[in-house]
Design a protein around this motif. Sequence first.
Motif, PDB file in Angstrom:
ATOM      1  N   TRP A 134       0.274  40.488  23.209  1.00 29.52           N
ATOM      2  CA  TRP A 134       0.379  42.067  23.951  1.00 29.52           C
ATOM      3  C   TRP A 134      -1.257  41.802  24.089  1.00 29.52           C
ATOM      4  O   TRP A 134      -1.728  42.835  24.060  1.00 29.52           O
ATOM      5  N   TRP A 135      -2.182  41.060  24.382  1.00 28.09           N
ATOM      6  CA  TRP A 135      -3.543  41.371  23.727  1.00 28.09           C
ATOM      7  C   TRP A 135      -3.681  41.667  25.727  1.00 28.09           C
ATOM      8  O   TRP A 135      -3.125  40.441  26.744  1.00 28.09           O
ATOM      9  N   ASP A 136      -4.547  42.801  25.496  1.00 26.48           N
ATOM     10  CA  ASP A 136      -5.086  43.392  26.627  1.00 26.48           C
ATOM     11  C   ASP A 136      -6.408  42.513  27.158  1.00 26.48           C
ATOM     12  O   ASP A 136      -6.919  41.539  26.029  1.00 26.48           O
ATOM     13  N   TRP A 137      -7.722  43.607  27.755  1.00 28.16           N
ATOM     14  CA  TRP A 137      -8.545  42.244  28.431  1.00 28.16           C
ATOM     15  C   TRP A 137      -9.405  42.547  27.038  1.00 28.16           C
ATOM     16  O   TRP A 137     -10.083  41.555  27.013  1.00 28.16           O
ATOM     17  N   ASP A 138      -9.442  43.369  26.456  1.00 26.94           N
ATOM     18  CA  ASP A 138     -10.895  43.776  25.257  1.00 26.94           C
ATOM     19  C   ASP A 138     -10.901  43.024  24.354  1.00 26.94           C
ATOM     20  O   ASP A 138     -11.584  41.819  23.539  1.00 26.94           O
ATOM     21  N   ARG A 139      -9.603  42.428  23.673  1.00 28.76           N
ATOM     22  CA  ARG A 139      -9.317  41.512  22.979  1.00 28.76           C
ATOM     23  C   ARG A 139      -9.549  39.729  23.465  1.00 28.76           C
ATOM     24  O   ARG A 139      -9.980  38.927  22.960  1.00 28.76           O
ATOM     25  N   TRP A 140      -8.998  39.817  24.798  1.00 25.14           N
ATOM     26  CA  TRP A 140      -8.865  38.256  25.432  1.00 25.14           C
ATOM     27  C   TRP A 140     -10.292  38.261  25.240  1.00 25.14           C
ATOM     28  O   TRP A 140     -11.067  36.699  25.245  1.00 25.14           O
ATOM     29  N   GLN A 141     -11.299  39.154  25.803  1.00 27.84           N
ATOM     30  CA  GLN A 141     -13.024  38.679  26.490  1.00 27.84           C
ATOM     31  C   GLN A 141     -14.373  38.859  24.341  1.00 27.84           C
ATOM     32  O   GLN A 141     -14.281  37.993  24.251  1.00 27.84           O
ATOM     33  N   LYS A 142     -13.330  39.138  23.665  1.00 26.04           N
ATOM     34  CA  LYS A 142     -13.442  38.926  21.981  1.00 26.04           C
ATOM     35  C   LYS A 142     -12.995  37.336  21.735  1.00 26.04           C
ATOM     36  O   LYS A 142     -13.725  36.532  21.391  1.00 26.04           O
ATOM     37  N   GLU A 143     -11.818  36.837  22.532  1.00 23.35           N
ATOM     38  CA  GLU A 143     -11.307  35.541  21.946  1.00 23.35           C
ATOM     39  C   GLU A 143     -12.792  34.584  22.948  1.00 23.35           C
ATOM     40  O   GLU A 143     -12.330  33.295  22.267  1.00 23.35           O
ATOM     41  N   ILE A 144     -12.153  34.966  23.493  1.00 25.22           N
ATOM     42  CA  ILE A 144     -13.390  34.019  24.559  1.00 25.22           C
ATOM     43  C   ILE A 144     -15.386  34.016  23.924  1.00 25.22           C
ATOM     44  O   ILE A 144     -15.288  33.008  24.664  1.00 25.22           O
ATOM     45  N   ASP A 145     -15.678  35.019  23.949  1.00 27.67           N
ATOM     46  CA  ASP A 145     -16.552  35.030  23.541  1.00 27.67           C
ATOM     47  C   ASP A 145     -16.693  33.278  22.310  1.00 27.67           C
ATOM     48  O   ASP A 145     -17.472  33.320  22.035  1.00 27.67           O
ATOM     49  N   TRP A 146     -15.394  34.195  20.934  1.00 27.23           N
ATOM     50  CA  TRP A 146     -15.465  33.417  19.960  1.00 27.23           C
ATOM     51  C   TRP A 146     -15.160  31.585  20.317  1.00 27.23           C
ATOM     52  O   TRP A 146     -15.957  30.612  19.889  1.00 27.23           O
ATOM     53  N   MET A 147     -14.402  31.390  21.413  1.00 25.90           N
ATOM     54  CA  MET A 147     -14.266  30.019  22.084  1.00 25.90           C
ATOM     55  C   MET A 147     -15.973  29.396  22.743  1.00 25.90           C
ATOM     56  O   MET A 147     -16.128  28.492  22.222  1.00 25.90           O
ATOM     57  N   ALA A 148     -16.634  30.393  23.322  1.00 24.00           N
ATOM     58  CA  ALA A 148     -18.137  29.872  23.719  1.00 24.00           C
ATOM     59  C   ALA A 148     -18.637  30.114  22.368  1.00 24.00           C
ATOM     60  O   ALA A 148     -19.500  28.678  22.504  1.00 24.00           O
TER      61      ALA A 148
END
Length: 732
Positions: free
Chosen positions: A134-148
Amino acid sequence: MRKCLLVVAAIVALTFKANAQVDQKASYDFIERVIPGKSNLFVVEAIPQQNNKDVFELESRNGKIVLRGNNGLSIASALNYYLKTYCFCDIGWNGTNLNLPAALPVVKGLIHKTTPYQYRYYLNYCTFNYTMAWWDWDRWQKEIDWMALNGINMPLAITGEEAVWQTVYKDMGFTDKQLDEFFSGPAYFSWFWMGNIDAWGGPLPQHWMDSHKALQKKILERERSFGMTPVLSSFTGHVPPSFKDKFPGAKVKRTNWDAGFPDVFILDPDDPMFETIGKKYIEAQTKEFGTDHLYSADTFNENVPPTNDSTYLDGMSKKVFNSMAAADPKAIWVMQGWMFHYNNKFWQPQQIKALLNAVPNEQMIVLDLYSDAHPVWNRTEAYYGKPWIWSMLQNFGGNISLFGRMRHVAADPAIALHDPESKNMRGIGVTPEGIEQNPALFALMLENVWNDTPIDADKWVQNYARRRYAQDNTQANEAWHILLNSVYSGGLTEGGPESIIVARPTMKKYIDRVLTKLDYDPMQLVKAWTLLVNAADSLKQSDGFQYDLVDVTRQVLANYASPLQQKMAQAYQNKDQQQFKLYSNQFLELMDDMDAMLSTRKDFLLGKWINEARANGVTDKEKNLYEFNARDLVTLWGDKESGLREYSNRQWAGLIKGYYKQRWAMYFGLLDKSLSAKTDFNAGAFDKQVKDWEWQWVNKHDNAYTDVAKGDAVEKSKQLFAKYNAVILGAH
């Protein structure tokens, strides 16, 4: 031959180019997102790759911190290294400490780090549903930052795939009605994508397809801006049920996942249409999403091939690869090695070799999906020369038990890297079915990204506790030493031990799908609990500490449920109604207490999961469909008779009190009646009653569950310690 090798080398060089391009604006924007208001204290500079590997540097200059890297994620990794090592900060899913000193600490000299791993892979098909549905862009953005921050450069990226399939199949003349019988609901995409199920949880609304196609574009743009190379999807043969009617001459075979769902239909790779459809799909996907030439394909995920004949397997593998290469000559097939463990009786050396050797070595990468517990590389001559990735699976179904194999995760990747038998090991990966749990284990695994020697797990957990809790604390250190040697010295089970409370009510100690056997001494966990409770007044300001205290309290009480259930069962067998009532009431009270404690943290709320699902819909019909998907996945995982029920069980506030407790109360009521009437318990009647009740619950839309945490996590945990500690010690 030499010409072929040169072409392949050129492909690889193009795919992972030695790129010293750093998008300055993107890097400063990233720093600002991670530590708001502080980006002006950092200087971003580019340096080239070293030996075709990512690199970062760190130093102080003129009162600022210089972050150098060959791409955005190397810059991000430099920032993370600085925050962890110099500021004792920690950024994670379940509690973050960004309590920076007023003046940023100086870096003495020059820090220079090169990763030994070309690839750092992330995600599993299942993660996209058990956690990310159910993730929206805000949650995805946090995850991609964490990945980086953690140096991940090869994420699986399969959001929005159904929109591409809609384009392909509509171009082939399929109607919306025919596709409604094909596309699953959003909580079940992983198994739809992997060719296990059709249509369950659907029909899929058009708005979902459109919105998630747009979401995927944002995800890919951001991942690529860091220098990541996302892995997209490809055709594995799974076709709509109506395919056999539309193309009666096609070689379509029925197959079944053996999980209680209807047959699905797989187009034989021998059929000429296979390559045509595969090519159409890659072309349509590239048009929408671009490509980094990495494609995931798992033709036999938990499905056994029709024959073990190596000629067939070789031919099939060639056809799957050709269907990618026809559209993209630079295609690299990324294959999950899960089936070689899951169906290991079928996949003997001859069969594995036939499947792998059909594709040029540099155009396939194998994920050794379960290296932390059941490696396959060491029994296949390291995948017969294919590039492969050492991976930590750890989680099944998104369950949240405290569990992991920390010492293995700390040492085994580097040991494998330097083992001459590991041949073409190119990277490490994190491949859990669910995330947002056991944050320490994931942080430890990702510590390997910039290390080529084993990590000292004892020192690491002490350092982790310090930066997570924003101070050094002797009791916390001792607690983490115990955790490392108990819950985090897990055995070879598929995931961690759960709790009898999540099982459909039973007198049995162990049941299928709910693993309650502990492979550690539960009294050791009680010791760690005691230490954390005693440290609570010093550490309670830390968000990470609050999460850890609640999580350890949850696990202690979840473990205690088993002896309590067995006392209840014994009292019933002895026909001792008074004792039966005592223990069954204590069992229900334990569940209420767990629910109240878990309510204090957003991480453990059923209401959050349901409300995020509903937020994806634009009409009530859509919202209700998504709520059904959300409720069903974490309970029945199918219909009333589902054989997968409880596979994705969660110890969450709302789910314990509103679902698990209700079933046990129903069960205890009927048992009590049978004792009063001196009659045998009617198990068949209970079975029917509980299945009807479960199905009604799954289909409800009653707004019964909040997504707002309430109460004080530390105070609640202390209260439960005062109530249960002596009782639990007495029970052992």
